[in-house]
Design a protein around this motif. Structure first.
Motif, PDB file in Angstrom:
ATOM      1  N   GLU A  75      28.319 -64.556  60.035  1.00  0.00           N
ATOM      2  CA  GLU A  75      28.120 -65.438  58.880  1.00  0.00           C
ATOM      3  C   GLU A  75      26.815 -66.218  59.015  1.00  0.00           C
ATOM      4  O   GLU A  75      26.098 -66.423  58.045  1.00  0.00           O
ATOM      5  N   GLY A  76      26.494 -66.630  60.235  1.00  0.00           N
ATOM      6  CA  GLY A  76      25.261 -67.376  60.463  1.00  0.00           C
ATOM      7  C   GLY A  76      24.058 -66.491  60.735  1.00  0.00           C
ATOM      8  O   GLY A  76      22.941 -66.977  60.837  1.00  0.00           O
ATOM      9  N   GLY A  77      24.284 -65.185  60.891  1.00  0.00           N
ATOM     10  CA  GLY A  77      23.186 -64.262  61.170  1.00  0.00           C
ATOM     11  C   GLY A  77      22.641 -64.398  62.587  1.00  0.00           C
ATOM     12  O   GLY A  77      21.472 -64.126  62.832  1.00  0.00           O
ATOM     13  N   HIS A 106      31.591 -57.533  56.409  1.00  0.00           N
ATOM     14  CA  HIS A 106      31.782 -58.077  55.066  1.00  0.00           C
ATOM     15  C   HIS A 106      31.245 -59.502  54.974  1.00  0.00           C
ATOM     16  O   HIS A 106      30.591 -59.869  53.993  1.00  0.00           O
ATOM     17  N   ILE A 107      31.512 -60.301  56.011  1.00  0.00           N
ATOM     18  CA  ILE A 107      31.045 -61.693  56.009  1.00  0.00           C
ATOM     19  C   ILE A 107      29.512 -61.738  55.993  1.00  0.00           C
ATOM     20  O   ILE A 107      28.909 -62.493  55.234  1.00  0.00           O
ATOM     21  N   ALA A 108      28.881 -60.930  56.842  1.00  0.00           N
ATOM     22  CA  ALA A 108      27.409 -60.898  56.890  1.00  0.00           C
ATOM     23  C   ALA A 108      26.844 -60.463  55.538  1.00  0.00           C
ATOM     24  O   ALA A 108      25.854 -61.029  55.056  1.00  0.00           O
ATOM     25  N   ALA A 109      27.477 -59.474  54.910  1.00  0.00           N
ATOM     26  CA  ALA A 109      27.010 -59.001  53.604  1.00  0.00           C
ATOM     27  C   ALA A 109      27.185 -60.086  52.547  1.00  0.00           C
ATOM     28  O   ALA A 109      26.279 -60.339  51.749  1.00  0.00           O
ATOM     29  N   LYS A 110      28.337 -60.740  52.553  1.00  0.00           N
ATOM     30  CA  LYS A 110      28.597 -61.802  51.578  1.00  0.00           C
ATOM     31  C   LYS A 110      27.570 -62.923  51.703  1.00  0.00           C
ATOM     32  O   LYS A 110      27.103 -63.465  50.703  1.00  0.00           O
ATOM     33  N   LYS A 113      23.065 -61.858  54.975  1.00  0.00           N
ATOM     34  CA  LYS A 113      22.376 -61.838  56.269  1.00  0.00           C
ATOM     35  C   LYS A 113      22.022 -60.388  56.582  1.00  0.00           C
ATOM     36  O   LYS A 113      22.727 -59.683  57.293  1.00  0.00           O
ATOM     37  N   ARG A 114      20.934 -59.944  56.007  1.00  0.00           N
ATOM     38  CA  ARG A 114      20.537 -58.530  56.063  1.00  0.00           C
ATOM     39  C   ARG A 114      20.386 -58.016  57.498  1.00  0.00           C
ATOM     40  O   ARG A 114      20.813 -56.909  57.810  1.00  0.00           O
ATOM     41  N   GLN A 115      19.783 -58.789  58.382  1.00  0.00           N
ATOM     42  CA  GLN A 115      19.606 -58.343  59.765  1.00  0.00           C
ATOM     43  C   GLN A 115      20.962 -58.215  60.472  1.00  0.00           C
ATOM     44  O   GLN A 115      21.147 -57.320  61.291  1.00  0.00           O
ATOM     45  N   ALA A 116      21.889 -59.115  60.165  1.00  0.00           N
ATOM     46  CA  ALA A 116      23.231 -59.030  60.749  1.00  0.00           C
ATOM     47  C   ALA A 116      23.954 -57.789  60.233  1.00  0.00           C
ATOM     48  O   ALA A 116      24.630 -57.093  60.996  1.00  0.00           O
ATOM     49  N   VAL A 117      23.791 -57.485  58.948  1.00  0.00           N
ATOM     50  CA  VAL A 117      24.380 -56.268  58.378  1.00  0.00           C
ATOM     51  C   VAL A 117      23.824 -55.051  59.104  1.00  0.00           C
ATOM     52  O   VAL A 117      24.578 -54.172  59.548  1.00  0.00           O
ATOM     53  N   VAL A 144      28.787 -59.070  47.143  1.00  0.00           N
ATOM     54  CA  VAL A 144      27.698 -58.338  46.481  1.00  0.00           C
ATOM     55  C   VAL A 144      26.680 -57.772  47.455  1.00  0.00           C
ATOM     56  O   VAL A 144      26.025 -56.790  47.164  1.00  0.00           O
ATOM     57  N   GLY A 145      26.547 -58.326  48.656  1.00  0.00           N
ATOM     58  CA  GLY A 145      25.589 -57.822  49.623  1.00  0.00           C
ATOM     59  C   GLY A 145      26.022 -56.547  50.323  1.00  0.00           C
ATOM     60  O   GLY A 145      25.279 -55.996  51.131  1.00  0.00           O
TER      61      GLY A 145
END
Length: 172
Positions: A75-77, A106-110, A113-117, A144-145
């Motif tokens: 969530e924080g990337g 899912h959390i990273a996308a929401k 946080k593109r690098q985390a995804v 949506v991310g």
């Protein structure tokens, strides 16, 4: 001091008092490892993991059922924290409890946080074949991310097949 600030300060101080040891939990059900992962505090996370804190410890507060430190780091990337948690056995596909069952991906996308995804996909996070598969993905209007994750997976598959083809052709 305005009333809102006063109650906010009291709440944060009460949370700090509750967390004296690695096994204590605050009012959200978070442990010190959850807090460290969310803040991106690499030093604290390393310390807690070296002391034997479970990288998969789940929070059981009213609003964070099943949230793991990896969810919060995503969530924080916080890529270094995510990497450290995975090295210590964190489940990359851990799901929260509730109707959607969100994973760290899912959390990273929401949170966009593109690098985390990218990090999670590259490290094998599960994605169903179809972005609209609501058994494994939350509805797109909640996340949506998620398109980024599918783009990254496609890129990795293309890179993998071209690497395979070039290594195969060099053997012949």
């Amino acid at each position: 001091m305005p009333r809102e600030q006063s109650s906010s300060l009291r709440r944060s101080l009460s949370c700090r008092r509750l967390l004296r040891s690695a096994s204590d939990r605050d009012d959200r059900g978070w442990t010190l490892l959850h807090v460290g992962a969310r803040k991106g505090d690499i030093k604290e996370v390393k310390r807690l993991l070296s002391e034997g804190t479970d990288a998969n410890v789940a929070a059981w507060g009213p609003k964070s059922q099943g949230v793991t430190p990896l969810h919060l780091a995503a969530e924080g990337g916080h890529l270094r924290i995510m990497d450290l948690l995975l090295e210590h056995g964190a489940n990359i596909d851990a799901r929260t409890k509730g109707s959607c069952g969100w994973t760290p991906l899912h959390i990273a996308a929401k949170e966009r946080k593109r690098q985390a995804v990218k990090f999670l996909v590259e490290n094998g996070a599960f994605l169903p074949d179809n972005i609209n598969d609501t058994r494994f993905n939350p509805p797109l209007h909640y996340c949506v991310g998620l398109e980024w994750a599918y783009e990254e997976l496609k890129r990795l598959q293309e890179d993998g097949s071209s690497s395979y083809e070039s290594s195969y052709s060099s053997d012949n």
